[in-house]
Scaffold this motif. Structure first.
Motif, short mmCIF file in Angstrom:
data_model
loop_
_atom_site.label_atom_id
_atom_site.label_comp_id
_atom_site.label_asym_id
_atom_site.label_seq_id
_atom_site.Cartn_x
_atom_site.Cartn_y
_atom_site.Cartn_z
N SER A 68 0.85 -1.19 0.00
CA SER A 68 0.00 0.00 0.00
C SER A 68 0.88 1.23 0.00
O SER A 68 2.07 1.16 0.37
CB SER A 68 -0.90 -0.01 1.24
N ILE A 69 0.31 2.36 -0.42
CA ILE A 69 1.07 3.62 -0.38
C ILE A 69 0.45 4.49 0.69
O ILE A 69 -0.73 4.84 0.63
CB ILE A 69 1.02 4.35 -1.73
N ILE A 70 1.25 4.82 1.68
CA ILE A 70 0.78 5.70 2.75
C ILE A 70 1.25 7.12 2.42
O ILE A 70 2.44 7.33 2.17
CB ILE A 70 1.31 5.23 4.12
N LYS A 71 0.30 8.06 2.40
CA LYS A 71 0.65 9.42 1.98
C LYS A 71 0.81 10.34 3.19
O LYS A 71 0.03 10.27 4.13
CB LYS A 71 -0.42 9.97 1.04
N LEU A 100 10.90 12.81 9.15
CA LEU A 100 12.27 12.31 8.97
C LEU A 100 12.19 10.86 8.49
O LEU A 100 11.59 10.01 9.15
CB LEU A 100 13.01 12.37 10.32
N MET A 101 12.79 10.60 7.32
CA MET A 101 12.81 9.25 6.76
C MET A 101 14.21 8.68 6.92
O MET A 101 15.18 9.26 6.41
CB MET A 101 12.43 9.30 5.27
N GLN A 102 14.30 7.56 7.63
CA GLN A 102 15.62 6.99 7.93
C GLN A 102 15.60 5.51 7.56
O GLN A 102 14.69 4.79 7.95
CB GLN A 102 15.93 7.22 9.43
N LEU A 116 9.97 7.99 10.24
CA LEU A 116 9.76 6.69 9.59
C LEU A 116 11.10 5.97 9.63
O LEU A 116 12.04 6.35 8.93
CB LEU A 116 9.33 6.87 8.13
N LEU A 117 11.19 4.94 10.48
CA LEU A 117 12.43 4.15 10.53
C LEU A 117 12.33 3.00 9.55
O LEU A 117 11.24 2.66 9.08
CB LEU A 117 12.66 3.63 11.96
N ASN A 118 13.45 2.39 9.23
CA ASN A 118 13.52 1.27 8.29
C ASN A 118 12.90 1.64 6.94
O ASN A 118 12.36 0.78 6.24
CB ASN A 118 12.79 0.04 8.86
N CYS A 119 12.93 2.90 6.59
CA CYS A 119 12.27 3.38 5.38
C CYS A 119 13.31 4.04 4.47
O CYS A 119 13.90 5.06 4.83
CB CYS A 119 11.17 4.36 5.77
N SER A 120 13.52 3.43 3.33
CA SER A 120 14.60 3.86 2.45
C SER A 120 14.05 4.69 1.28
O SER A 120 13.23 4.19 0.50
CB SER A 120 15.30 2.61 1.93
N CYS A 121 14.48 5.91 1.17
CA CYS A 121 14.02 6.79 0.09
C CYS A 121 14.61 6.29 -1.23
O CYS A 121 15.82 6.08 -1.35
CB CYS A 121 14.49 8.21 0.38
N GLY A 132 9.48 6.33 -0.21
CA GLY A 132 10.39 5.41 0.46
C GLY A 132 9.72 4.07 0.69
O GLY A 132 8.49 3.99 0.84
N TRP A 133 10.52 3.04 0.74
CA TRP A 133 10.03 1.67 0.97
C TRP A 133 10.39 1.29 2.40
O TRP A 133 11.55 1.37 2.81
CB TRP A 133 10.71 0.72 -0.02
N GLN A 134 9.32 0.90 3.15
CA GLN A 134 9.56 0.53 4.55
C GLN A 134 9.66 -0.99 4.66
O GLN A 134 8.69 -1.71 4.42
CB GLN A 134 8.46 1.06 5.45
#
Ligand SMILES: Cc1cc2nc3c(=O)[nH]c(=O)nc-3n(C[C@H](O)[C@H](O)[C@H](O)COP(=O)(O)OP(=O)(O)OC[C@H]3O[C@@H](n4cnc5c(N)ncnc54)[C@H](O)[C@@H]3O)c2cc1C
Length: 585
Positions: free
Chosen positions: A8-11, A41-43, A108-113, A128-130
């Motif tokens: 799914s895509i979370i916006k 913050l996407m990490q 967002l941890l474990n989430c790669s842009c 990003g993909w979590q």
């Protein structure tokens, strides 16, 4: 459940989006959020801190002799207070809570842009993909900051970047190679060891490299002592420091286990009772893509002490230029070219020259390879992150782009940074109008210094009011006034701690007699604030019994015609502590 899509895509829609949660990205995100900006913050990792995290374990270094303040000091002081027997899980938890429980900040941890949607030269959103949830996250924002180290948004957005070393002639840099090349500094998998109270053996894996004699580790300090940091376990500068990472990790592990085999099994290295505690399986990166901004910081800017009008941070580490061949180079692995401390870094190095809403902080700022060999250290990166967060806040609040801040709002940016306890060499914080126009008196000593705008020792200027228990300083206002904030700056012993990184860093190894961390004995422990109203009624509006921070803000509105800071408890044996600032707003 058969046939149901798991994807799914979370916006998300925010004002400021930061990619990468190393110290630079964390400081950018926390700062913007604290200033009321809706931030995400996407990490891509489960922990924060990048090369400083438990996954990589590098020391946080900065300007020689000029310790950094602001958010990085808040984090360090929290760690000294809470992490008494320095432990990486506690350090990770401190970094985690700083972002996780920050108002206005989603992490967002474990989430790669890995994607970006553009509208011409403007970033509309990133994706990003979590890993843990199998979700895509799409983030729309007004301003983006790439603090990923590897500058993942450069290829995704078309932002201009550089990789490798500039030719000497391009910027007249004496330490640059004659010919430009694609070489960088390498990456490392570090090792750590723990001391026990009896001899310990080590059986190496069959695939570890062999270093049977001292000659095979020439110029690589490996006599074992607790503070030895094996930063020279380095490869990759002659490869592609992004695309070849997986193969390089395999080689680095062979070297790391081979080194420990050498230390334990090939002669006396002082490690008889030591066991291997940890080996990093995620390579820590030193250098890859560097963005191009409105200004490219060079060796000459560093050497000239960076006297920029738009200074927003400072560095002061040597130009520590590692040989690109790293471990494979048989000579001395790095050259420390001298750099002044401090040297200023301009705001124009922090936003893209061609993508209008893209900022960056960390090792990827707009700098040549030579200048970056100094600006890359993590306390400097943290200051740059705080500056990006503050610049983004101004851009969002004024409805402008990062370059617009550069054109008109630099003084405001600088004052906001100094108000948040960032030192900008050569500049002075403006105290509030209320403090400036009131009478300041103290039980003893000269309290004027509390409102001089200089908030650390500078050369021969102490800039502090020295107080013992029971001492007080107060502002006498011309009339009863509504106040929003009291701002205090205590003494966290910057000068002493700035020398040889005393008591600052997480440890390299774990000796039996591990030094204990504690709050510097120079910080006032207890104080209270008294306010007197127009009728002469005195009330206590704030009381701290166990303060361990340098910057303290009390943001409880009240009215007063007299405001008194009373020192209740000092630390240390001298009976006094220093106070650098007391401001009422
Ligand atoms: C072995 C080694 C030794 C060093 N020694 C020191 C030292 O002693 N002291 C010192 O101060 N500095 C040292 N440095 C330099 C310093 O660690 C780096 O320059 C610094 O960490 C850069 O900070 P940064 O925030 O830009 O990047 P990082 O610390 O690398 O942080 C970037 C973060 O972004 C995340 N990220 C990357 N890609 C994505 C993506 N696509 N999506 C989401 N998140 C992403 C990463 O996981 C990481 O957490 C050393 C570096 C290495 C490798």
């Amino acid at each position: 459940m058969k046939g149901e899509s798991i994807l799914s895509i979370i916006k998300h829609k925010v004002e400021f989006c930061v990619v990468g949660g190393g110290l630079a990205g964390m400081c950018a995100a926390i700062t913007a959020a604290r200033h009321g900006v809706k931030t995400l913050l996407m990490q891509d990792r489960p922990v924060l801190g990048g090369n400083a995290s438990s996954e990589i374990r590098m020391w946080v270094c900065g300007a020689h002799g000029n310790l950094e303040t602001g958010l990085i000091e808040e984090i360090r002081l929290e760690n000294l207070y809470r992490n008494n027997y320095p432990n990486f899980s506690i350090w990770d938890s401190i970094l985690y809570e700083k972002v996780k429980f920050q108002k206005n900040l989603t992490v967002l941890l474990n989430c790669s842009c890995n994607d970006a949607e553009m509208d011409g030269t403007h970033i509309k959103s990133i994706k990003g993909w979590q890993l843990t949830t199998q979700d895509w996250h799409e983030v729309e924002a007004d301003i983006f900051a790439d603090c990923s180290g590897d500058s993942v948004l450069a290829p995704l957005t078309g932002a201009e970047f550089r990789m490798g070393r500039e030719a000497r002639a391009e910027f007249k840099e004496s330490i640059a190679p004659v010919q430009a090349d694609r070489r960088t500094m390498g990456m490392s998998c570090l090792i750590q060891a723990r001391e026990t109270n009896q001899p310990q053996k080590f059986i190496p894996p069959a695939w570890a490299n062999k270093y049977p004699d001292e000659e095979s580790l020439a110029h690589r300090s490996h006599r074992f002592f607790p503070n030895n940091n094996f930063w020279w376990l380095e490869l990759g500068g002659e490869n592609d420091s992004i695309k070849d990472t997986e193969e390089l990790r395999d080689e680095l592990l062979k070297i790391a286990f081979g080194l420990w085999d050498h230390i334990k099994n090939y002669g006396d290295h002082g490690a008889e009772n030591w066991v291997l505690e940890w080996v990093g399986f995620l390579p820590g990166k030193r250098e890859s893509r560097r963005y191009v901004g409105d200004h490219i910081m060079t060796q000459n800017d560093v050497s000239a002490a960076g006297k920029f009008k738009d200074i927003i941070a400072y560095g002061g580490w040597s130009m520590d230029d590692h040989h690109p061949a790293g471990f494979d180079y048989r000579g001395v692995p790095t050259i420390f070219h001298p750099a002044p401390s401090p040297f200023g870094i301009p705001y124009r190095c922090l936003y893209s020259v061609n993508i209008d809403n893209l900022m960056f902080a960390g090792r990827n700022i707009s700098a040549t390879h030579s200048a970056m060999s100094s600006t890359r250290v993590m306390a400097t990166c943290a200051l740059l992150g705080q500056a990006v967060g503050t610049g983004a806040m101004l851009a969002v609040k004024k409805g402008i782009l990062p370059r617009g801040v550069s054109q008109k709002w630099v003084p405001e940016l600088q004052q906001a940074l100094m108000d948040d306890d960032c030192w900008l060499p050569g500049l002075r914080r403006s105290v509030s109008k209320i403090s400036a126009e009131s009478i300041v008196v103290a039980s003893q000593g000269d309290a004027e210094v509390l409102r001089n705008g200089d908030e650390r020792e500078l050369g021969d200027d102490d800039n502090s009011w020295i107080a013992g228990e029971g001492d007080w300083a107060e502002y006498q206002l011309s009339r009863e006034t509504e106040l929003q904030e009291i701002r205090l700056v205590f003494d966290s012993n910057l000068v002493y701690r700035g020398m040889n990184n005393r008591n600052l860093n997480m440890v390299c190894n774990f000796p039996l007699d591990m030094p204990k961390y504690q709050t510097p004995e120079t910080i006032v422990r207890g104080f209270h604030i008294e306010a007197e109203d127009a009728d002469g009624k005195v009330s206590t509006i704030y009381c701290a019994e166990n303060n361990y921070q340098r910057l303290v803000r009390i943001t409880k509105p009240f009215t007063a015609k007299r405001v008194r800071l009373v020192i209740d408890a000092v630390r240390g044996k001298s009976g006094t502590n220093k106070i650098f600032a007391f401001d009422v707003k």
